[in-house]
Design a protein around this motif. Structure first.
Motif, PDB file in Angstrom:
ATOM      1  N   VAL A 171       0.870  -1.177   0.000  1.00  0.00           N
ATOM      2  CA  VAL A 171       0.000   0.000   0.000  1.00  0.00           C
ATOM      3  C   VAL A 171       0.908   1.227   0.000  1.00  0.00           C
ATOM      4  CG1 VAL A 171      -1.805   1.282   1.185  1.00  0.00           C
ATOM      5  CG2 VAL A 171      -1.781  -1.225   1.286  1.00  0.00           C
ATOM      6  N   SER A 227       7.088   2.880   8.994  1.00  0.00           N
ATOM      7  CA  SER A 227       5.701   2.645   8.595  1.00  0.00           C
ATOM      8  C   SER A 227       4.814   3.783   9.083  1.00  0.00           C
ATOM      9  CB  SER A 227       5.209   1.310   9.168  1.00  0.00           C
ATOM     10  OG  SER A 227       3.849   1.090   8.863  1.00  0.00           O
ATOM     11  N   ALA A 247       2.407   6.636   7.234  1.00  0.00           N
ATOM     12  CA  ALA A 247       1.046   7.040   7.601  1.00  0.00           C
ATOM     13  C   ALA A 247       0.937   8.560   7.697  1.00  0.00           C
ATOM     14  CB  ALA A 247       0.649   6.394   8.927  1.00  0.00           C
ATOM     15  N   ASN A 266       0.916  10.024   4.282  1.00  0.00           N
ATOM     16  CA  ASN A 266      -0.399   9.812   3.688  1.00  0.00           C
ATOM     17  C   ASN A 266      -1.367  10.938   4.054  1.00  0.00           C
ATOM     18  OD1 ASN A 266      -2.002   7.823   2.095  1.00  0.00           O
ATOM     19  ND2 ASN A 266      -3.251   7.770   3.948  1.00  0.00           N
ATOM     20  N   LYS A 303      -5.262   4.614  12.888  1.00  0.00           N
ATOM     21  CA  LYS A 303      -5.672   3.308  12.369  1.00  0.00           C
ATOM     22  C   LYS A 303      -4.581   2.717  11.482  1.00  0.00           C
ATOM     23  CE  LYS A 303      -9.313   1.038   9.670  1.00  0.00           C
ATOM     24  NZ  LYS A 303     -10.568   1.236   8.890  1.00  0.00           N
ATOM     25  N   ASP A 304      -3.970   3.545  10.635  1.00  0.00           N
ATOM     26  CA  ASP A 304      -2.907   3.070   9.759  1.00  0.00           C
ATOM     27  C   ASP A 304      -1.694   2.603  10.557  1.00  0.00           C
ATOM     28  OD1 ASP A 304      -4.258   3.429   7.378  1.00  0.00           O
ATOM     29  OD2 ASP A 304      -3.535   5.483   7.072  1.00  0.00           O
ATOM     30  N   ASN A 344      -2.787  -0.736  12.370  1.00  0.00           N
ATOM     31  CA  ASN A 344      -3.004  -1.837  11.420  1.00  0.00           C
ATOM     32  C   ASN A 344      -1.776  -2.151  10.586  1.00  0.00           C
ATOM     33  OD1 ASN A 344      -5.610  -1.927  12.333  1.00  0.00           O
ATOM     34  ND2 ASN A 344      -6.520  -0.955  10.546  1.00  0.00           N
ATOM     35  N   THR A 365      -0.651  -0.435   8.046  1.00  0.00           N
ATOM     36  CA  THR A 365      -1.033  -0.246   6.645  1.00  0.00           C
ATOM     37  C   THR A 365       0.172  -0.097   5.730  1.00  0.00           C
ATOM     38  OG1 THR A 365      -3.094   0.834   7.329  1.00  0.00           O
ATOM     39  CG2 THR A 365      -2.372   1.198   5.063  1.00  0.00           C
TER      40      THR A 365
END
Length: 274
Positions: A72, A151, A155, A158, A209-210, A213, A215
């Motif tokens: 992703v 990571s 996020a 993003n 949440k990202d 999780n 993401t």
């Protein structure tokens, strides 16, 4: 009673006894067959359970399993894998590539001492910034904090480039950056706590949440692959490393990134003219 009747009675009794024995023998045989069948099923089930347990035990877990996940790409990235992260004014003609590992203590020192000078010239449009993240410290000092923080940076990216830059600065700050032996960045709760110091990320449910999780976990691994590839290309292994126009931007020692604002200004002027 005649002898004949007595004999017939005995014969009939023996026949009844024989028949009863046969019925009992059949019942015993049937019972044994049921027990054997049940035992076979139990053995097969146990074997199947053991086989399943072995398969499950051999399945990749944690960050090993991330390698098989779908990639992703964060917003505000380009390239097939989303590993091209170029930020800044479109009018800037030069691009300064910055290679950093979130757990790296020297990166933290660089950001704390040179970061303000970098930001001043970046905001002035002297150059764009290309960020390349690394996670090699997780291998040198066992842990997962570099990968997890990278990571989380994905996020933040993003959300927006500004959120990304502010979050990166916060992670490297004296208040929040841990000793490299202390793998605090492995904890999502800690990363979110640091993020709450950035206005665009504070209480941001989508960002949180990202992070929780994972993401952008696969993106973090792919980004590290880019770091390794560029390291071979430009002949470097460590962080921080600065590169402009394919040449390393170094301090007075001619090898490592400048570690003071004065050294950075001198090196940048030379790079911009090159």
């Amino acid at each position: 009673m005649s002898k004949r009747n007595s004999q017939s009675a005995k014969t009939a009794a023996r026949e009844r006894l024989r028949q009863e024995r046969e019925r009992q023998a059949k019942r015993d045989k049937a019972r044994r067959q049921v027990i054997v069948a049940a035992s076979v099923v139990a053995v097969l089930a146990a074997a199947g359970g053991i086989g399943y347990a072995v398969v499950q035990a051999n399945k990749p877990s944690g960050w090993e399993a991330v390698k098989d996940q779908k990639l992703v790409k964060p917003a505000n990235t380009t390239g097939a894998d989303g590993t091209t992260v170029v930020l800044g004014k479109s009018t800037a003609k030069k691009t300064l590539a910055m290679y950093e590992d979130p757990r790296c203590p020297v990166c933290a020192q660089f950001e704390q001492s040179v970061g303000p000078a970098v930001k001043k010239d970046f905001d002035a449009g002297k150059f764009k910034i290309q960020f390349v993240g690394a996670t090699f410290i997780d291998n040198n000092i066992p842990g997962v904090g570099s990968k997890n923080a990278l990571s989380a940076l994905g996020a933040a990216l993003n959300v927006s480039p500004e959120a990304f830059l502010q979050y990166k600065s916060a992670l490297y700050s004296t208040k929040w950056h841990p000793n490299e032996q202390d793998d605090k960045f492995k904890d999502d709760a800690y990363l979110i706590k640091v993020a709450d110091t950035v206005s665009a990320l504070k209480g941001n449910a989508a960002f949180q949440k990202d992070v929780k999780n994972g993401t952008f976990d696969k993106w973090a691994l792919v980004m590290n692959d880019k770091f390794n590839s560029d390291g071979k290309k430009y002949d470097f292994q460590g962080t921080p490393t600065l590169v402009m126009d394919g040449k390393k931007v170094t301090g007075s020692d001619g090898k490592n990134a400048p570690m003071s604002a004065e050294e950075f200004d001198t090196a940048l002027d030379k790079a911009l003219k090159g």
